[in-house]
Design a protein around this motif. Structure first.
Motif, short mmCIF file in Angstrom:
data_model
loop_
_atom_site.label_atom_id
_atom_site.label_comp_id
_atom_site.label_asym_id
_atom_site.label_seq_id
_atom_site.Cartn_x
_atom_site.Cartn_y
_atom_site.Cartn_z
N VAL A 49 5.65 10.27 -14.56
CA VAL A 49 6.51 10.57 -13.23
C VAL A 49 5.55 10.62 -12.15
N PHE A 50 6.38 9.63 -11.02
CA PHE A 50 4.96 8.63 -10.67
C PHE A 50 5.75 10.44 -8.42
N SER A 51 5.26 10.52 -8.08
CA SER A 51 5.17 11.21 -6.49
C SER A 51 6.10 9.49 -5.96
N ARG A 52 6.56 9.22 -4.71
CA ARG A 52 6.53 8.65 -3.83
C ARG A 52 4.92 7.94 -3.47
N ALA A 53 4.10 8.83 -3.10
CA ALA A 53 3.03 8.75 -2.60
C ALA A 53 2.01 8.07 -4.11
N ASN A 54 1.83 8.54 -4.67
CA ASN A 54 1.76 7.76 -6.41
C ASN A 54 1.79 6.60 -6.15
N ILE A 55 3.05 6.23 -5.82
CA ILE A 55 3.42 4.85 -6.01
C ILE A 55 3.33 3.56 -4.82
N TYR A 56 3.27 4.87 -4.16
CA TYR A 56 2.36 4.07 -2.61
C TYR A 56 0.57 3.83 -2.71
N GLU A 57 -0.14 3.95 -3.13
CA GLU A 57 -0.97 4.15 -2.70
C GLU A 57 -1.67 3.59 -4.32
N SER A 58 -0.86 3.28 -5.66
CA SER A 58 -1.41 2.71 -6.72
C SER A 58 -0.36 1.32 -5.94
N VAL A 59 0.33 0.65 -4.74
CA VAL A 59 0.65 -0.36 -4.59
C VAL A 59 0.08 -0.68 -3.83
N TRP A 60 -0.01 -0.18 -2.79
CA TRP A 60 -0.31 -0.73 -1.30
C TRP A 60 -2.12 -0.66 -1.11
N ASN A 61 -3.18 -0.06 -2.25
CA ASN A 61 -3.72 0.35 -2.30
C ASN A 61 -4.32 0.56 -0.41
N GLU A 62 -3.32 2.04 -0.46
CA GLU A 62 -3.95 2.36 0.82
C GLU A 62 -3.75 4.00 0.98
N PRO A 63 -4.49 4.87 1.56
CA PRO A 63 -4.25 6.23 1.14
C PRO A 63 -1.73 5.61 1.85
N PHE A 64 -1.16 7.40 1.09
CA PHE A 64 0.00 7.21 1.86
C PHE A 64 0.33 8.42 3.14
N PHE A 65 0.21 7.25 4.06
CA PHE A 65 0.70 7.62 5.50
C PHE A 65 2.10 7.53 6.30
N ASP A 66 2.51 6.82 4.97
CA ASP A 66 4.22 6.29 5.91
C ASP A 66 5.09 7.44 5.15
N SER A 67 6.30 6.85 5.62
CA SER A 67 6.98 7.33 5.26
C SER A 67 8.09 7.36 4.10
N ASP A 68 8.42 8.68 3.62
CA ASP A 68 9.26 8.62 1.92
C ASP A 68 10.73 7.31 2.49
#
Length: 223
Positions: free
Chosen positions: A171-190
């Motif tokens: 199970v991946f949170s939205r932050a997990n996905i963003y940080e894994s794919v975008w390679n940067e801290p999660f700062f965007d909206s869901d």
């Protein structure tokens, strides 16, 4: 050395981007209209495309659709449109990233490098293919098949799919996905993650298949 296709009709902006990329060691190919951009894309082996929207001849949105009909090459849209609706629409139609004019050239270069890292990760994988149930992904050609039917994914969608395939049932949170794919801290909206997941679900919905499950209050998993 990576080659970048710059499709931008504003001479000053085009020169600024070209000079900055050259200093960073990139090779560049220059197009000043949508029609010329399409021709140069077909004639050259490029690694990423920087695409303006307001172009003479074929506009950027039409060109993006043409590119996505044939290729999953990373495309970064550069546009003066700064409203959220326009950004989401371009991402839904196949753009991998979106930069608003006026932009910081250092940020643009950082975003280019992120996209190139995503592409290189797949190309240099030791595996030639990942398969899961009715899904097959050729890591060399980036070809994705569901029930033997080829589906066309953007760079972001492809990276998210690989993340799921490499970690089925996790199970991946939205932050997990963003940080894994975008390679940067999660700062965007869901909303950004939701939009990419929605597009990926729609494209993979071959013969009614539904692989991405929503775990309410947490995120998503692949099953």
């Amino acid at each position: 050395m990576s080659t970048i296709l710059i499709i931008e009709d504003d001479g000053a902006i085009h020169s600024l981007i070209k000079e900055a990329l050259t200093i960073q060691g990139f090779q560049t190919v220059s197009a000043y209209s949508g029609t010329e951009g399409q021709l140069l894309f077909e004639q050259n082996q490029v690694d990423i495309i920087l695409l303006d929207l307001m172009l003479p001849g074929m506009d950027g949105e039409e060109l993006l659709r043409e590119i996505r009909n044939h290729s999953a090459i990373p495309v970064i849209v550069i546009s003066a449109k700064n409203d959220q609706a326009s950004k989401l629409e371009l991402l839904m139609n196949g753009a991998d990233d979106y930069v608003t004019k006026p932009f910081d050239i250092k940020e643009l270069i950082a975003r280019i490098n992120i996209q190139l890292r995503h592409a290189a990760k797949a190309v240099h994988s030791e595996l030639e293919e990942i398969s899961y149930k009715d899904i097959r992904v050729n890591l060399d050609t980036r070809e994705v098949k569901v029930n033997d039917e080829i589906i066309h994914l953007t760079g972001r969608e492809y990276a998210i799919l690989l993340l799921f395939l490499e970690n089925p049932q996790k199970v991946f949170s939205r932050a997990n996905i963003y940080e894994s794919v975008w390679n940067e801290p999660f700062f965007d909206s869901d909303q950004t993650i939701n939009m990419h997941i929605s597009n990926l679900r729609r494209k993979m919905n071959v013969q009614g298949a539904n692989y991405i499950k929503t775990i309410w209050g947490i995120g998503f998993k692949f099953d």
